[in-house]
Design a protein around this motif. Structure first.
Motif, mmCIF file in Angstrom:
data_model
loop_
_atom_site.group_PDB
_atom_site.id
_atom_site.type_symbol
_atom_site.label_atom_id
_atom_site.label_comp_id
_atom_site.label_asym_id
_atom_site.label_seq_id
_atom_site.Cartn_x
_atom_site.Cartn_y
_atom_site.Cartn_z
ATOM 1 N N VAL A 23 0.874 -1.183 0.059
ATOM 2 C CA VAL A 23 -0.076 0.086 -0.136
ATOM 3 C C VAL A 23 0.845 1.251 -0.044
ATOM 4 O O VAL A 23 0.607 2.356 -0.752
ATOM 5 N N ARG A 24 1.938 1.388 0.755
ATOM 6 C CA ARG A 24 2.975 2.290 0.729
ATOM 7 C C ARG A 24 3.580 2.692 -0.334
ATOM 8 O O ARG A 24 3.635 3.854 -0.855
ATOM 9 N N ASP A 25 4.203 1.684 -1.137
ATOM 10 C CA ASP A 25 4.798 1.727 -2.421
ATOM 11 C C ASP A 25 3.875 2.142 -3.355
ATOM 12 O O ASP A 25 3.951 3.114 -4.504
ATOM 13 N N GLY A 26 2.441 1.754 -3.223
ATOM 14 C CA GLY A 26 1.335 2.066 -4.298
ATOM 15 C C GLY A 26 1.247 3.693 -4.142
ATOM 16 O O GLY A 26 0.910 4.170 -5.314
ATOM 17 N N VAL A 27 1.139 4.080 -3.126
ATOM 18 C CA VAL A 27 0.505 5.464 -2.666
ATOM 19 C C VAL A 27 1.664 6.152 -3.065
ATOM 20 O O VAL A 27 1.513 7.253 -4.002
ATOM 21 N N LEU A 28 3.183 5.927 -3.046
ATOM 22 C CA LEU A 28 4.174 6.869 -3.395
ATOM 23 C C LEU A 28 4.358 6.671 -4.994
ATOM 24 O O LEU A 28 4.363 7.737 -5.594
ATOM 25 N N ALA A 29 4.080 5.568 -5.312
ATOM 26 C CA ALA A 29 4.078 5.470 -7.018
ATOM 27 C C ALA A 29 3.034 6.384 -7.786
ATOM 28 O O ALA A 29 3.378 6.834 -8.706
ATOM 29 N N GLY A 30 1.588 6.388 -6.964
ATOM 30 C CA GLY A 30 0.697 7.294 -7.752
ATOM 31 C C GLY A 30 1.073 8.441 -7.408
ATOM 32 O O GLY A 30 0.648 9.237 -8.486
ATOM 33 N N VAL A 31 1.490 9.077 -6.383
ATOM 34 C CA VAL A 31 1.974 10.606 -6.282
ATOM 35 C C VAL A 31 2.966 10.899 -7.149
ATOM 36 O O VAL A 31 3.013 12.014 -7.614
ATOM 37 N N ALA A 32 3.874 10.092 -7.326
ATOM 38 C CA ALA A 32 4.943 10.146 -8.349
ATOM 39 C C ALA A 32 4.557 10.284 -9.601
ATOM 40 O O ALA A 32 5.030 11.213 -10.454
ATOM 41 N N PHE A 33 3.577 9.463 -9.965
ATOM 42 C CA PHE A 33 3.044 9.632 -11.449
ATOM 43 C C PHE A 33 2.449 11.039 -11.435
ATOM 44 O O PHE A 33 2.593 11.533 -12.800
ATOM 45 N N ALA A 34 1.710 11.205 -10.695
ATOM 46 C CA ALA A 34 0.806 12.529 -10.576
ATOM 47 C C ALA A 34 1.818 13.699 -10.832
ATOM 48 O O ALA A 34 1.461 14.845 -11.602
ATOM 49 N N PHE A 35 2.887 13.568 -10.233
ATOM 50 C CA PHE A 35 3.884 14.640 -9.977
ATOM 51 C C PHE A 35 4.602 14.623 -11.340
ATOM 52 O O PHE A 35 4.692 16.006 -12.283
ATOM 53 N N SER A 36 4.925 13.506 -12.023
ATOM 54 C CA SER A 36 5.367 13.569 -13.450
ATOM 55 C C SER A 36 4.325 14.100 -14.651
ATOM 56 O O SER A 36 4.900 14.822 -15.477
ATOM 57 N N MET A 37 3.340 13.827 -14.167
ATOM 58 C CA MET A 37 2.260 14.397 -15.204
ATOM 59 C C MET A 37 2.172 15.942 -15.079
ATOM 60 O O MET A 37 1.807 16.356 -15.962
ATOM 61 N N TRP A 38 2.108 16.466 -13.804
ATOM 62 C CA TRP A 38 2.157 17.650 -13.486
ATOM 63 C C TRP A 38 3.481 18.266 -14.495
ATOM 64 O O TRP A 38 3.317 19.566 -14.919
ATOM 65 N N LEU A 39 4.742 17.815 -14.375
ATOM 66 C CA LEU A 39 5.828 18.327 -14.995
ATOM 67 C C LEU A 39 5.333 18.419 -16.466
ATOM 68 O O LEU A 39 5.605 19.385 -17.108
ATOM 69 N N VAL A 40 4.888 17.282 -17.106
ATOM 70 C CA VAL A 40 4.398 17.404 -18.574
ATOM 71 C C VAL A 40 3.625 18.677 -18.664
ATOM 72 O O VAL A 40 3.801 19.178 -19.599
ATOM 73 N N GLY A 41 2.555 18.791 -17.857
ATOM 74 C CA GLY A 41 1.860 19.853 -18.367
ATOM 75 C C GLY A 41 2.195 21.177 -18.037
ATOM 76 O O GLY A 41 1.849 22.064 -18.754
ATOM 77 N N GLY A 42 3.074 21.289 -17.000
ATOM 78 C CA GLY A 42 3.866 22.562 -16.945
ATOM 79 C C GLY A 42 4.978 22.964 -18.247
ATOM 80 O O GLY A 42 5.377 24.102 -18.238
ATOM 81 N N SER A 43 4.999 21.720 -18.905
ATOM 82 C CA SER A 43 5.992 22.213 -19.904
ATOM 83 C C SER A 43 5.363 23.185 -21.026
ATOM 84 O O SER A 43 5.968 24.019 -21.617
ATOM 85 N N GLY A 44 4.244 22.979 -21.165
ATOM 86 C CA GLY A 44 3.171 24.032 -21.971
ATOM 87 C C GLY A 44 2.983 23.135 -23.589
ATOM 88 O O GLY A 44 3.877 22.373 -23.757
#
Length: 463
Positions: free
Chosen positions: A408-429
């Motif tokens: 569960v802990r690793d799954g939550v971390l992976a989900g947050v990290a994936f969302a963060f990566s998507m945020w990075l993509v969105g911030g690229s423009g």
């Protein structure tokens, strides 16, 4: 600590094996050097302008920093878990390939490689601006161009000399740039004046809009968290040290970012900070008087950028090296001397130098800036693939034994990290994403050729 997956397969010579370093100039990185690699690559030259860049949004930008730090730490933890599972050189390339096959691994390697050599050119050009404070090199474009090329060649020389020297340069550069930044970050608290902070939301946007707008500028401050994972094969006891170095390096960078920005906010009046072109210099001048802040900050920025160039030059060769071992990059990239993939370093230096010369001869700053923006997208492709690979490993049950709490802990971390990566993509423009995808499609052609060569070689071997 329980393993997050099945024990990694032990690759043979064609599968990315890590050969022993035969030369006295090749030395595996311990925890301190690996940590410096992460911190040095995260903290480049951008930190010296960050306080002024986010000042128009008000102190709510510190909230954005906090949110981004959580995402970056989650990503760092995921890389640590993945390196524990498979501690080979290549980082995201290795994880993506194991989870999704050759094509996904190649995309991770290709996009990361583009990021490194274009970023090196950008770092060198930016460093010339700080060098000009110490000596007039910008008076003529050819002297500026020569200075930018020299700034790239010096870290490359350390890489050609071997990992022993890469580690030494990285340690010294990180200490030399961390100490003055920490001096401003901590010393500035003694000169802190809440009257300088300005409004909490200076832009007039709502809280969510203000945080998002500030985050769009800050999003790329944490690029480089993967540095230890990419060089896992050069780290001693990588299953233990890669994760620790990634976390310690990310936390160290976050400490400098947050305290440094807060200190500048509290020492430089908000109205002046919004229009400042050298916020740390202004803060030093307020703290200690005189007008030597610009020189001091220019020296710190140069050290910071040379250290970043040193680390990114090594990383630029590590991912192609791992891919070449698997037949997905030309074989020359898969050879090492003194612990360093020298062909990868040479190609990176040549490409970055050509881009640098183009920047000064074409006079098309817009084109150069567009290339740099593209790298903000290409850098996030390996992040997305790596975090998706971790989710794949967790969901598919590739574990040695069931540990529900850890799962569960690793799954939550992976989900947050994936969302963060998507945020990075969105911030690229939109423009950066569009043009970055074109760069990836060029890679598809390269993959087609390399895959065909592998298939032909396999067919001939069977025949």
């Amino acid at each position: 600590m329980h393993d997050t997956g099945t024990p990694p397969r032990q690759p043979g010579p064609a599968g990315g094996a890590q050969e022993a370093a035969p030369s006295k100039h090749a030395r595996r990185f311990g925890l301190p050097i690996a940590t410096c690699l992460v911190m040095g690559n995260i903290i480049g030259g951008g930190i010296f302008l960050l306080p002024a860049s986010v000042a128009p949004f008000g102190t709510i930008s510190l909230v954005a920093f906090g949110v981004l730090t959580i995402g970056a730490i989650a990503l760092a933890l995921v890389f640590g878990r993945l390196a524990e599972r498979d501690p080979r050189t290549g980082g995201p390339y290795v994880y993506a390939r194991e989870a999704f096959g050759d094509f996904a691994g190649f995309l991770a390697a290709w996009s990361y490689w583009i990021t490194t050599w274009v970023s090196n050119a950008a770092l060198a050009v930016a460093a010339v601006g700080y060098l000009d404070v110490l000596m007039p090199v910008n008076d003529h474009r050819w002297s500026a161009c020569l200075a930018a090329l020299v700034l790239q060649l010096l870290p490359a020389a350390a890489n050609f000399a071997g990992t022993r020297y890469v580690g030494a340069v990285q340690l010294v550069a990180t200490v030399l740039k961390f100490l003055p930044l920490l001096l401003v970050a901590v010393g500035g608290l003694f000169f802190f004046d809440s009257g300088n902070l300005g409004p909490f939301r200076a832009s007039g946007d709502g809280p969510v809009g203000a945080v998002s707008a500030a985050a769009a500028i800050l999003l790329f401050s944490y690029l480089g968290v993967e540095s230890a994972a990419v060089s896992a094969g050069e780290v001693r006891d990588p299953r233990r040290n890669v994760g620790r170095a990634t976390i310690l390096g990310t936390l160290g960078a976050a400490l400098v970012y947050l305290l440094g920005t807060l200190a500048v906010f509290g020492t430089v009046a908000h109205d002046k900070l919004v229009g400042s072109t050298a916020p740390f210099s202004d803060a030093v001048d307020v703290m200690f008087g005189g007008s030597w802040g610009g020189t001091a900050v220019a020296c710190a920025a140069l050290v910071s950028m040379v250290g970043a160039l040193n680390g990114w030059t090594l990383l630029s060769a590590q991912t192609p090296y791992a891919a070449a071992k698997d037949g997905l990059f030309p074989g020359a990239f898969g050879k090492k001397k003194r612990g360093v993939p020298t062909v990868g370093v040479l190609v990176t230096v040549v490409l970055a130098s050509l881009l640098t010369v183009y920047n000064y001869t074409a006079g098309s700053g817009g084109v150069f800036e567009s290339l740099v923006l593209i790298t903000t997208f290409t850098a996030t492709v390996p992040y997305l693939l790596a975090t998706a690979a971790q989710i794949h490993f967790l969901v598919s049950g590739q574990r040695e034994r069931v540990d529900r709490a850890r799962l569960v802990r690793d799954g939550v971390l992976a989900g947050v990290a994936f969302a963060f990566s998507m945020w990075l993509v969105g911030g690229s423009g939109y423009a950066a994403v569009y043009q970055g995808v074109l760069f990836l499609f060029v890679g598809v052609l390269v993959y087609a050729v390399m895959a065909a060569r592998r298939q032909r070689a396999a067919t001939e071997a069977k025949g």
